[in-house]
Design a protein around this motif. Structure first.
Motif, PDB file in Angstrom:
ATOM      1  N   GLU A 186      47.136 -45.220 -49.798  1.00  0.00           N
ATOM      2  CA  GLU A 186      48.117 -46.108 -49.211  1.00  0.00           C
ATOM      3  C   GLU A 186      47.484 -47.269 -48.451  1.00  0.00           C
ATOM      4  OE1 GLU A 186      51.440 -45.041 -45.885  1.00  0.00           O
ATOM      5  OE2 GLU A 186      50.685 -43.421 -47.176  1.00  0.00           O
ATOM      6  N   VAL A 187      46.519 -46.945 -47.608  1.00  0.00           N
ATOM      7  CA  VAL A 187      46.044 -47.993 -46.697  1.00  0.00           C
ATOM      8  C   VAL A 187      44.710 -48.624 -47.111  1.00  0.00           C
ATOM      9  CG1 VAL A 187      47.266 -46.961 -44.745  1.00  0.00           C
ATOM     10  CG2 VAL A 187      44.833 -46.431 -45.078  1.00  0.00           C
ATOM     11  N   LEU A 188      43.916 -47.911 -47.894  1.00  0.00           N
ATOM     12  CA  LEU A 188      42.591 -48.468 -48.197  1.00  0.00           C
ATOM     13  C   LEU A 188      42.432 -48.902 -49.660  1.00  0.00           C
ATOM     14  CD1 LEU A 188      40.046 -49.174 -46.694  1.00  0.00           C
ATOM     15  CD2 LEU A 188      39.090 -46.952 -47.322  1.00  0.00           C
ATOM     16  N   HIS A 212      42.931 -52.414 -51.164  1.00  0.00           N
ATOM     17  CA  HIS A 212      42.064 -53.536 -50.781  1.00  0.00           C
ATOM     18  C   HIS A 212      40.726 -53.515 -51.491  1.00  0.00           C
ATOM     19  CE1 HIS A 212      44.828 -54.516 -47.519  1.00  0.00           C
ATOM     20  NE2 HIS A 212      44.903 -53.213 -47.300  1.00  0.00           N
ATOM     21  N   LEU A 213      40.276 -52.330 -51.838  1.00  0.00           N
ATOM     22  CA  LEU A 213      38.897 -52.182 -52.345  1.00  0.00           C
ATOM     23  C   LEU A 213      38.702 -52.890 -53.678  1.00  0.00           C
ATOM     24  CD1 LEU A 213      38.200 -48.445 -51.428  1.00  0.00           C
ATOM     25  CD2 LEU A 213      37.496 -50.494 -50.197  1.00  0.00           C
ATOM     26  N   PRO A 246      40.195 -38.649 -50.826  1.00  0.00           N
ATOM     27  CA  PRO A 246      39.099 -38.816 -49.854  1.00  0.00           C
ATOM     28  C   PRO A 246      39.579 -38.563 -48.431  1.00  0.00           C
ATOM     29  CG  PRO A 246      39.177 -40.672 -51.395  1.00  0.00           C
ATOM     30  CD  PRO A 246      40.408 -39.846 -51.653  1.00  0.00           C
ATOM     31  N   PHE A 247      40.753 -39.057 -48.099  1.00  0.00           N
ATOM     32  CA  PHE A 247      41.366 -38.711 -46.810  1.00  0.00           C
ATOM     33  C   PHE A 247      42.845 -39.057 -46.892  1.00  0.00           C
ATOM     34  CE2 PHE A 247      39.818 -43.029 -46.435  1.00  0.00           C
ATOM     35  CZ  PHE A 247      40.831 -43.708 -45.798  1.00  0.00           C
ATOM     36  N   GLU A 248      43.626 -38.403 -46.036  1.00  0.00           N
ATOM     37  CA  GLU A 248      45.062 -38.615 -46.019  1.00  0.00           C
ATOM     38  C   GLU A 248      45.363 -40.086 -45.769  1.00  0.00           C
ATOM     39  OE1 GLU A 248      46.927 -35.351 -43.553  1.00  0.00           O
ATOM     40  OE2 GLU A 248      48.291 -37.043 -43.153  1.00  0.00           O
ATOM     41  N   GLY A 249      46.048 -40.697 -46.681  1.00  0.00           N
ATOM     42  CA  GLY A 249      46.391 -42.105 -46.475  1.00  0.00           C
ATOM     43  C   GLY A 249      45.510 -43.052 -47.267  1.00  0.00           C
ATOM     44  N   TYR A 250      44.472 -42.514 -47.884  1.00  0.00           N
ATOM     45  CA  TYR A 250      43.536 -43.381 -48.617  1.00  0.00           C
ATOM     46  C   TYR A 250      44.236 -44.269 -49.638  1.00  0.00           C
ATOM     47  CZ  TYR A 250      40.243 -44.658 -52.300  1.00  0.00           C
ATOM     48  OH  TYR A 250      39.541 -45.344 -53.249  1.00  0.00           O
ATOM     49  N   LYS A 254      37.834 -33.174 -49.692  1.00  0.00           N
ATOM     50  CA  LYS A 254      36.939 -33.908 -50.567  1.00  0.00           C
ATOM     51  C   LYS A 254      37.062 -33.501 -52.035  1.00  0.00           C
ATOM     52  CE  LYS A 254      35.521 -36.410 -47.438  1.00  0.00           C
ATOM     53  NZ  LYS A 254      34.448 -36.163 -46.510  1.00  0.00           N
ATOM     54  N   GLY A 255      37.023 -34.517 -52.885  1.00  0.00           N
ATOM     55  CA  GLY A 255      37.130 -34.223 -54.314  1.00  0.00           C
ATOM     56  C   GLY A 255      38.514 -34.597 -54.779  1.00  0.00           C
ATOM     57  N   LYS A 256      39.521 -34.189 -54.012  1.00  0.00           N
ATOM     58  CA  LYS A 256      40.879 -34.609 -54.344  1.00  0.00           C
ATOM     59  C   LYS A 256      41.122 -35.998 -53.732  1.00  0.00           C
ATOM     60  CE  LYS A 256      41.557 -30.372 -53.159  1.00  0.00           C
ATOM     61  NZ  LYS A 256      42.124 -29.505 -52.155  1.00  0.00           N
TER      62      LYS A 256
END
Ligand SMILES: Cc1cc2nc3c(=O)[nH]c(=O)nc-3n(C[C@H](O)[C@H](O)[C@H](O)COP(=O)(O)OP(=O)(O)OC[C@H]3O[C@@H](n4cnc5c(N)ncnc54)[C@H](O)[C@@H]3O)c2cc1C
Ligand SMILES: Cc1cc2nc3c(=O)[nH]c(=O)nc-3n(C[C@H](O)[C@H](O)[C@H](O)COP(=O)(O)OP(=O)(O)OC[C@H]3O[C@@H](n4cnc5c(N)ncnc54)[C@H](O)[C@@H]3O)c2cc1C
Lengths: 669, 669
Positions: free
Chosen positions: A663-665, A668-669, A657-661, A653-655
């Protein structure tokens, strides 16, 4: 909440622990055993890789055992199952000590034992128990691995000639073992001599596979992943003639198959003794698995009962329109919850009693090792079904207790989350539970036939005695119908009903079996056509066996506060079984069931104040439970929150949000 | 082996699939749905880290759905459960579409829907369903999160004031969600208005937590680990007044709480309609979970039945002294094995029928959305217990089928290994199974009371009709005793027995409840003192409900080869339930049980040739099964071996035997 619960208890926890484990000395010994291992349990282990789990389990096992063993320590009967209770995972060293060593001792000649045992005890060689093959587990007689004697060189040539013959499920062969005790069909000069065991070195001094040998891990499992359960292919692997385990037989240099006879010279007696010894070993192993089933279930009971006292859920007053801050119930107050919890506590105490009773029986039988004992076949047959039923009950019980913890029971840090999945392979391994129950059924059918012939039937099979009377009718065998709830708290009457159930189920399926055979069916076909009923008879018998042992153990207890509580648990064990109805079809009159339901409700209430004390008495330290929701101080929510914060997913957290964020999320946001 | 098995079938597989899924069109639609997802399943997934699982599940979900959704596709009723069947894991997007979107649609005002829905459909915002708290799950009314209206600023201030009030088990809040639909107690000017839902943005455009908000993952779970089920702490988080979901109510700027009335102006009718709509939504969700339970169990049946035909184990001739190469039995030939396998196949078909029946009922009820319909409360009440029982039966069934696969079922590559553990949280979530069964029981008690008052009781509760007669006695209600095995294959008679059981169980526990209350017990206390019996009544009712739906679905079938097989399965479903004895205590005469046992044996034999065809009809592609031992070509051993070779533990061979070898093992050898 828990201190309040503890204050309600009607007995002293220490006295109950003594009753459970067989006296103050045993409790002390058990704590001593638990101590070193309990220091090696890791709350974070659920996040470890398999490699890490394996490595630590090996290291811990050797560290704990090596010094003790070198000082000459050998575990007593019940100590092994206590060790099993603490070990979160089997680990690669357990089969070495638990299966390989006993094979050396049980199958090796004195010279072989002298050569191999000290090195094995000292971890200089690590052994694997290599029986099961890819295509054969239960049907041991049909194993396909061959050991062909080569009279030219005086060697055995080992082969797993087909894909299905490859050894499989051999614990610790995947990466760790240096040697294996390989079960193979002995063939000498073209003649089959049946299964024998061979010592095969599988890895060299660099821990690489020896020529002709292919080894590997079978893959990730549902649970218990700290161990490299593996496979082994053998292609023309030559081993010296002296590597056939030869306590009871050997092959001469020129290819003759010889049985050893006892020094006394009477070969009939010798083989009876050998059979007896192997029976004893099996009974002992099964007693151990019964105790282990009880021990693992005890941990689940401890978590679920404590949590159910801490968890409050649901308004005490359910009418509409109240504040959301209104008073709520502890979930243990809900009758269904309590019924599920206490059912498992009672089963657990019953199993423990059967484990102890069996250990005691083994001790007595060993003492008179030279005298014939009529109860031996019966104890042996019951031990099969007991292992089958208890491992099954224990796994089912853990899972139901997990469900009793609602959502939180699904978290691994709850300690109860993966208990069942880590344990459940034991229902299939070392004898599939159904196959074992059918063994018990076979014994029952034989005992029935003996009784019908007018012969005396001993021990537990004595419940078939009435069959000796040619005029006997099952309908006349039903015990007196209880008139009041109190009658159903009477352990003798309950025992009579369980005994009656065995008699009825055995008779019913026995008659069906006879009818089919007299119509010309082969034994195999008739047996199979009745198998569902045979299993029911065997289960009935094992429940009776458990109830009887439980009652017997209670009768040896002295403490005036402990005894009534054990009697209640014992009655609950029996009465819930009746109320559930399974295996009782057609055997209980409706009035009795009404009374039994009432008796269950009363027992659940009577046992309520003792709930926490009953699980405290299992005496399982927090470190062993390794549970956020079952800890003895009841600080459930604090522990859940702390453990969640440690989740690896929360560390980045802080860096990112999660591995792959990214790339995959993020796109779209 | 499998081609031979397929040749034995008495029906065409395609016709059976149509019967299962509701026609050829539905089968086609189902395949179409399965196709894209099936391309995204990975045999090696059991070795993945949680991060990897999460990442891929998010990516796949968005890739599969985004285009379709943008083109206006909205899934039909049964399609959602088909999607669930293929998805190996829930994944972080499922609750977004499955829980968050429906909340917007079901709770939002038209303006709110117009604002939020398109963005959510398009994955521009990712939502979480935030109801459960650390200390509260089942007892929704007692949730402690507060939303206090601040009349000064026109905002709500959200708080989780205690540790236990922290939101917990909120799927996808751990790492992924940008928004949450938060359930909180609305407090306006010091007055409690009960639970309401609020839209809260939880992460900013960099995906960092917004001020006052703490988010995290709850930790690793027993299964289904591709999702970041998480927690959320709120401390003084302010949201605009317009972020209270306000389809049915809102708070005015100056702090007045207002209910919306329907444009028709009749507020009584409006609230009835609202209740009806929310009932329909719930029934629909539960129908979906019933179908999903069937679908997941179908996969387990497919694996276990196929494997049981390929697996041979045990000599056909069991006498001593034979060669180890003697002929052996397929394990499906063993009666107990077959009984366990077919039990689950029958349950699976029965569940599927209930799922379809419920979907159909929802469709019919929606059509007449403005008419009152007497069966609505009854279907609603049954749907609660149906969800409860079916999720439970499905999880238990998967685990027993896993055990039917012996040791190999413990390997994750078997495909059946972790089926139950990935699924089983559904037994607790969205309504704990016991809590739901008690809801059904409550309905039964009300229906009973209505009948006793002489009122008509409709639909399934019509089985309580006899109670309207003041002279009624349960003993006179038992259906005719069957005289021959054939009678027990008669579905009408079986239905009568199941109906009778509901009547008997309801009457019995109802009388007990009345007695306790008339002795002055409070409703809550009396209810709880009878809860075990109440659950039994509810379970009896749900089994009856399932059997009735199964029969009704069969009666709509035409195919002359399909119908008799479905009738056999249906009879087996009923008869095995009778033989097992649970819930039947005291209700069945002994002769009937003997006949039922015989009927079970006959049905198991009659269904034997159709075994593989019955599971082929589930129409689950190999990629979805993802199973070494259940593949449609039956090449079990080849697949097991290949998969084992891929185990990560086998990759380092040659260099280091395993991680840690030099450190923990080599020094001792
Ligand atoms: C984790 C684990 C560790 C293990 N460790 C070892 C080890 O170290 N060394 C070793 O040698 N083995 C080991 N095993 C293998 C284990 O002993 C076998 O899995 C066990 O004997 C069951 O045999 P199976 O798997 O072949 O099942 P199967 O015999 O194939 O059984 C499959 C199904 O058929 C039924 N069935 C089979 N035969 C009959 C019958 N005659 N009548 C009625 N029903 C029948 C069973 O009830 C079961 O439902 C291990 C297994 C596991 C899972
Ligand atoms: C994997 C997973 C995902 C989830 N996802 C979400 C999500 O996205 N959003 C969300 O809001 N929630 C979610 N949940 C939470 C879920 O809805 C709850 O776990 C569920 O409602 C059960 O509540 P509980 O866990 O508090 O159990 P409890 O209510 O604490 O139940 C514990 C025990 O008490 C018994 N009990 C409780 N009340 C009664 C009663 N009145 N009478 C008799 N017995 C009773 C139960 O039978 C159970 O045995 C999720 C849970 C899981 C496991």
């Amino acid at each position: 909440m828990l201190p309040m619960e503890r204050a309600k208890a009607s007995f002293e926890v220490a006295r109950m622990s003594e009753a459970l484990y067989g006296g103050a000395d045993a409790v002390k010994r058990r704590r001593f055993i638990m101590m070193p291992a309990a220091q090696l349990l890791y709350p974070e282990k659920h996040e470890w890789t398999r490699e890490e789990l394996m490595k630590r389990s090996i290291d811990d096992f050797i560290n704990i055992h090596k010094d003790f063993v070198q000082e000459g320590y050998r575990p007593q009967r019940d100590e092994v199952s206590w060790m099993g209770e603490i070990a979160g995972n089997t680990g690669s060293m357990m089969p070495h000590y638990g299966l390989f060593l006993p094979t050396i001792v049980g199958q090796g000649s004195p010279e072989q034992v002298a050569t191999w045992l000290p090195r094995a005890l000292n971890f200089e060689i690590i052994g694997c128990y290599a029986q099961t093959e890819l295509a054969h587990g239960s049907a041991i007689r049909a194993l396909q691995t061959q050991a062909v004697y080569d009279v030219e060189t005086g060697e055995f040539i080992l082969d797993t000639p087909t894909l299905g013959a490859m050894k499989w499920w051999n614990s610790n062969i995947g990466c760790v073992a240096t040697h294996a005790a390989v079960y193979a069909q002995l063939i000498v000069q073209g003649k089959e001599y049946g299964l024998h065991v061979f010592m095969v070195q599988v890895r060299d001094e660099n821990h690489h596979c020896l020529p002709g040998i292919e080894l590997g891990d079978c893959g990730r499992k549902l649970g218990d992943n700290a161990i490299d359960t593996g496979y082994m292919r053998l292609r023309g692997v030559r081993i010296p003639r002296e590597h056939m385990f030869s306590k009871r037989q050997y092959v001469t240099r020129d290819g003759q198959y010889k049985r050893r006879v006892s020094t006394g010279g009477d070969s009939g007696k010798a083989s009876a003794l050998a059979k007896r010894a192997s029976y004893l070993t099996m009974v002992q192993a099964r007693a151990g698995m019964t105790s282990l089933s009880a021990g693992k279930l005890a941990a689940a009971c401890t978590v679920a009962v404590r949590y159910s006292c801490v968890r409050v859920q649901g308004f005490a007053d359910t009418s509409e329109g109240q504040s959301y801050r209104s008073a709520e119930n502890q979930v243990i107050e809900y009758q269904i919850q309590r019924s599920r919890l206490f059912k498992q506590v009672a089963i657990c105490y019953a199993m423990r009693a059967s484990g102890s009773w069996m250990n005691e029986a083994v001790r007595k039988l060993s003492d008179v090792a030279n005298k014939s004992d009529a109860t031996m076949p019966e104890i042996h047959a019951s031990s099969a079904g007991l292992k089958g039923l208890c491992t099954k009950l224990s796994a089912d019980g853990m899972e139901d207790l997990r469900k009793c913890c609602g959502g939180h029971g699904f978290l691994l840090n709850s300690g109860i989350g993966s208990m069942a999945t880590d344990f459940v392979w034991q229902v299939s391994a070392e004898g599939d539970w159904v196959v074992l129950l059918l063994q018990t059924a076979r014994y029952l059918m034989n005992a029935r036939r003996a009784a019908l012939r007018g012969e005396q039937v001993s021990g537990l099979a004595a419940c078939l005695e009435p069959l000796r009377d040619p005029l006997f009718k099952i309908s006349s065998a039903r015990p007196s119908t209880p008139q009041a709830v109190e009658d159903l708290l009477n352990l003798d009457l309950l025992l009579q009903y369980f005994q009656y159930r065995t008699l009825a189920a055995t008779t019913k399926v026995g008659e069906r079996l006879d009818a089919k055979m007299s119509k010309g069916m082969s034994f195999e076909a008739a047996w199979n056509a009745c198998a569902v009923g045979l299993k029911r008879a065997a289960e009935s018998h094992i429940y009776y066996f458990m109830l009887r042992n439980f009652v017997e153990v209670i009768r040896t207890q002295q403490d005036e506060h402990v005894v009534p509580v054990l009697e209640r648990l014992c009655a609950l064990f029996a009465v819930q079984n009746m109320v559930a109805g399974e295996l009782w079809s057609g055997l209980l009159p409706e009035d009795l069931i009404d009374l039994a339901e009432e008796a269950e409700a009363q027992l659940l209430d009577a046992l309520r104040p003792d709930a926490v004390a009953l699980v405290d008495a299992f005496d399982i330290p927090d470190r062993v439970l390794n549970s956020t929701i079952g800890r003895s101080d009841g600080r459930v929510y604090e522990a859940l929150y702390e453990s969640a914060r440690d989740s690896p997913l929360n560390q980045g957290k802080g860096k990112v949000p999660f591995e792959g964020y990214e790339e995959v999320l993020a796109p779209h946001l």
